[in-house]
Scaffold this active site. Structure first.
Site, mmCIF file in Angstrom:
data_model
loop_
_atom_site.group_PDB
_atom_site.id
_atom_site.type_symbol
_atom_site.label_atom_id
_atom_site.label_comp_id
_atom_site.label_asym_id
_atom_site.label_seq_id
_atom_site.Cartn_x
_atom_site.Cartn_y
_atom_site.Cartn_z
ATOM 1 N N GLU A 83 0.998 -1.432 -0.160
ATOM 2 C CA GLU A 83 0.180 0.512 0.038
ATOM 3 C C GLU A 83 1.054 1.224 0.217
ATOM 4 O O GLU A 83 1.726 1.323 0.224
ATOM 5 C CB GLU A 83 -0.779 0.257 1.503
ATOM 6 N N CYS A 96 2.963 8.396 1.730
ATOM 7 C CA CYS A 96 3.179 7.691 2.830
ATOM 8 C C CYS A 96 3.515 6.351 1.538
ATOM 9 O O CYS A 96 2.523 6.253 0.658
ATOM 10 C CB CYS A 96 2.197 7.262 3.767
ATOM 11 N N CYS A 103 5.484 -6.296 7.418
ATOM 12 C CA CYS A 103 6.618 -5.690 8.245
ATOM 13 C C CYS A 103 7.085 -6.716 9.633
ATOM 14 O O CYS A 103 6.094 -7.794 10.233
ATOM 15 C CB CYS A 103 6.146 -4.946 9.477
ATOM 16 N N CYS A 107 5.211 -4.750 16.553
ATOM 17 C CA CYS A 107 4.316 -4.017 17.390
ATOM 18 C C CYS A 107 2.487 -3.913 17.990
ATOM 19 O O CYS A 107 2.074 -4.554 16.524
ATOM 20 C CB CYS A 107 4.558 -2.369 16.285
ATOM 21 N N CYS A 110 0.219 -1.781 15.930
ATOM 22 C CA CYS A 110 0.115 -1.688 14.582
ATOM 23 C C CYS A 110 -0.648 -3.022 13.771
ATOM 24 O O CYS A 110 -0.878 -4.185 14.116
ATOM 25 C CB CYS A 110 1.668 -1.556 13.633
ATOM 26 N N GLY A 156 6.093 -1.920 6.851
ATOM 27 C CA GLY A 156 7.396 -1.916 6.934
ATOM 28 C C GLY A 156 8.882 -1.509 7.618
ATOM 29 O O GLY A 156 7.818 -0.486 8.125
ATOM 30 N N GLU A 157 9.614 -2.225 7.812
ATOM 31 C CA GLU A 157 10.959 -1.376 8.610
ATOM 32 C C GLU A 157 11.725 -1.226 7.509
ATOM 33 O O GLU A 157 12.853 -1.518 7.297
ATOM 34 C CB GLU A 157 11.109 -1.884 9.659
ATOM 35 N N SER A 188 11.449 6.443 8.820
ATOM 36 C CA SER A 188 10.862 5.991 10.063
ATOM 37 C C SER A 188 10.773 4.892 10.581
ATOM 38 O O SER A 188 11.071 3.612 9.717
ATOM 39 C CB SER A 188 9.299 6.553 10.291
ATOM 40 N N SER A 211 10.441 5.861 15.869
ATOM 41 C CA SER A 211 9.291 5.837 16.961
ATOM 42 C C SER A 211 9.691 5.103 18.139
ATOM 43 O O SER A 211 9.830 4.352 18.432
ATOM 44 C CB SER A 211 8.520 5.068 16.465
ATOM 45 N N LEU A 212 9.432 6.426 19.039
ATOM 46 C CA LEU A 212 9.323 5.922 20.306
ATOM 47 C C LEU A 212 8.732 5.254 21.305
ATOM 48 O O LEU A 212 8.599 4.531 21.638
ATOM 49 C CB LEU A 212 9.857 6.964 21.116
ATOM 50 N N ASN A 213 6.964 5.596 21.853
ATOM 51 C CA ASN A 213 6.618 4.999 21.452
ATOM 52 C C ASN A 213 5.905 4.647 23.328
ATOM 53 O O ASN A 213 4.765 4.421 23.107
ATOM 54 C CB ASN A 213 6.000 4.290 20.779
ATOM 55 N N ASN A 287 -4.765 4.943 16.433
ATOM 56 C CA ASN A 287 -5.814 4.503 15.354
ATOM 57 C C ASN A 287 -6.850 2.780 15.811
ATOM 58 O O ASN A 287 -5.669 2.382 16.073
ATOM 59 C CB ASN A 287 -5.260 4.723 13.827
ATOM 60 N N CYS A 329 -2.229 5.724 10.375
ATOM 61 C CA CYS A 329 -1.002 5.118 10.966
ATOM 62 C C CYS A 329 -1.353 4.153 11.291
ATOM 63 O O CYS A 329 -2.099 3.284 12.286
ATOM 64 C CB CYS A 329 0.180 6.242 11.792
HETATM 65 N N1 SAH Z 1 8.915 0.949 10.696
HETATM 66 C C1 SAH Z 1 8.409 2.099 10.832
HETATM 67 C C2 SAH Z 1 8.075 2.700 9.647
HETATM 68 C C3 SAH Z 1 6.221 2.642 10.204
HETATM 69 S S1 SAH Z 1 6.164 3.853 10.204
HETATM 70 C C4 SAH Z 1 8.147 2.309 11.990
HETATM 71 O O1 SAH Z 1 7.788 1.831 13.046
HETATM 72 O O2 SAH Z 1 8.704 3.787 12.450
HETATM 73 C C5 SAH Z 1 4.543 3.906 11.191
HETATM 74 C C6 SAH Z 1 3.957 5.295 12.331
HETATM 75 O O3 SAH Z 1 2.634 4.703 13.088
HETATM 76 C C7 SAH Z 1 4.994 4.727 14.031
HETATM 77 O O4 SAH Z 1 5.825 5.769 14.576
HETATM 78 C C8 SAH Z 1 3.656 3.872 14.481
HETATM 79 O O5 SAH Z 1 4.523 4.330 15.770
HETATM 80 C C9 SAH Z 1 2.514 4.869 14.394
HETATM 81 N N2 SAH Z 1 1.360 3.710 14.612
HETATM 82 C C10 SAH Z 1 1.504 2.213 14.265
HETATM 83 N N3 SAH Z 1 0.167 1.940 14.379
HETATM 84 C C11 SAH Z 1 -0.972 2.503 14.857
HETATM 85 C C12 SAH Z 1 -1.973 2.850 15.303
HETATM 86 N N4 SAH Z 1 -2.936 1.497 15.638
HETATM 87 N N5 SAH Z 1 -1.921 4.440 15.936
HETATM 88 C C13 SAH Z 1 -1.321 5.496 15.712
HETATM 89 N N6 SAH Z 1 -0.418 5.050 15.191
HETATM 90 C C14 SAH Z 1 0.030 3.837 14.818
#
Ligand code: SAH
Length: 337
Positions: A83, A96, A103, A107, A110, A156-157, A188, A211-213, A287, A329
């Site tokens: 996509e 994007c 991937c 996470c 996701c 993907g990463e 990212s 992505s700190l999270n 999301n 996202c």
């Molecule tokens: N693998 C890379 C590239 C993907 S970026 C990475 O992890 O950075 C995707 C972004 O969307 C990341 O910052 C992730 O934290 C965020 N994300 C993933 N799932 C999400 C969700 N359900 N709601 C909001 N943000 C999300």
């Protein structure tokens, strides 16, 4: 193909300016096919086309959101699908793009993680996503590239496909190629530390987002299992030694999960973790998805979190785009909408 590969494909008999014409035709002018690169001799085009078909990923389906976002489901040569999302907004368009099919990072918040890794994309497939959407944009925009931003935040990463990602971004950033400014493309990562160092050694590279999270090692390991291998403390060390350009900041993404990582103390810890870095924070409210075991944060939590971080560094709330078509996202899982 980059310039060297095109030179090889054309063979030693062709003069260097022919190679540049071809390269500029494909990436600079975004010709739909070799026929359109009319400054090349017809015989050469025919010969090339027979040996190396020039083409874009096939559009299998386009989903349109009420907010103007488009999600492209693209079919690749081996019939796998991936996509790409186009987000038009005011005076800019953001594409994007994906770096892999599925991937491997897993996470827990996701939906792409549920696909697992199918395969990495080639540099051609990465650039192809950009060329395809740019071609679509040309229907409405006089100068699509003038208002274009690219984020590699799709499936993907990217840092687990670094050679192809670097090759693709070089073509996108090359003034003789797609000619995008390095300020307008961001990749990212979930925090693949050795690859962050490797990217930092690239003379030509996009901006980096991380992505700190989570605000603690423990919570981060729970939400992002891959970080059991790449610890938060080592990640921050890698960020400290990352060679930023004078105009550049590191972006940190932080997904807010209701009741889990969205407290005032989390916000204060994020500030402490990033205080010594030239950092900017992008907050993303979760999301939700049918298979995701978390809930979005309360609005009041989002505002309070942002207010705390903003006292110390720039902190923005990322507006969800394309939620109704599974384009936001964390939602890229080829869902039907
Ligand atoms: N693998 C890379 C590239 C993907 S970026 C990475 O992890 O950075 C995707 C972004 O969307 C990341 O910052 C992730 O934290 C965020 N994300 C993933 N799932 C999400 C969700 N359900 N709601 C909001 N943000 C999300």
């Amino acid at each position: 193909m980059d310039l060297d590969e095109l030179r090889e494909a054309l063979g030693p008999a062709e003069p260097p300016y022919r190679v540049r014409q071809l390269y500029h035709g494909i990436y600079g002018r975004q010709a739909a096919g070799l026929v359109q690169i009319s400054n090349l001799p017809a015989a050469l085009r025919a010969d090339l086309a027979a040996r190396h078909p020039v083409g874009l990923p096939e559009v299998e389906r386009v989903y349109r959101s009420a907010d103007g976002t488009l999600r492209y489901l693209l079919r690749l040569e081996d019939s796998r699908t991936v996509e790409t999302v186009l987000m038009p907004e005011g005076d800019r368009d953001t594409i994007c793009i994906s770096s892999q099919v599925g991937c491997p990072v897993d996470c827990k918040f996701c939906m792409t993680a549920l696909l697992g890794l199918e395969r990495s994309l080639t540099a051609g497939e990465i650039v192809g996503q950009v060329l395809l959407v740019t071609r679509e944009l040309k229907v409405h925009r006089a100068d699509p590239q003038g208002r274009l931003n690219i984020v590699m935040m799709g499936q993907g990463e990217p840092l687990l496909n670094l050679p192809n990602v670097v090759k693709a971004t070089r073509i996108l950033l090359d003034p003789a190629g797609f000619a995008l400014s390095p300020r307008r493309i961001t990749i990212s990562t979930a925090g693949i530390i050795p690859k962050i160092d490797e990217l930092g050694r690239e003379p030509v590279r996009p901006k980096l987002a991380i992505s700190l999270n989570a605000s603690t090692e423990e919570m981060r390991q729970e939400l992002m299992p891959i970080t059991r291998k790449y610890h938060l403390r080592d990640l921050l060390d890698a960020c400290r030694r990352y060679p930023l350009r004078p105009w550049e900041r590191l972006t940190f993404e932080y997904v807010l999960l209701g009741g889990l990582n969205d407290s005032d103390s989390d916000a204060r810890r994020v500030v402490r973790l990033l205080a010594h870095l030239n950092a900017k924070v992008n907050l993303i409210a979760l999301n939700p998805g049918p298979e995701i075991p978390y809930r979005p944060p309360a609005e009041e939590r989002v505002a309070a979190f942002q207010a705390i971080v903003r006292r110390s560094m720039p902190c923005f709330l990322r507006k969800p785009r394309g939620l109704d078509i599974y384009a936001a996202c964390g939602q890229l899982k080829r869902s039907l909408a």
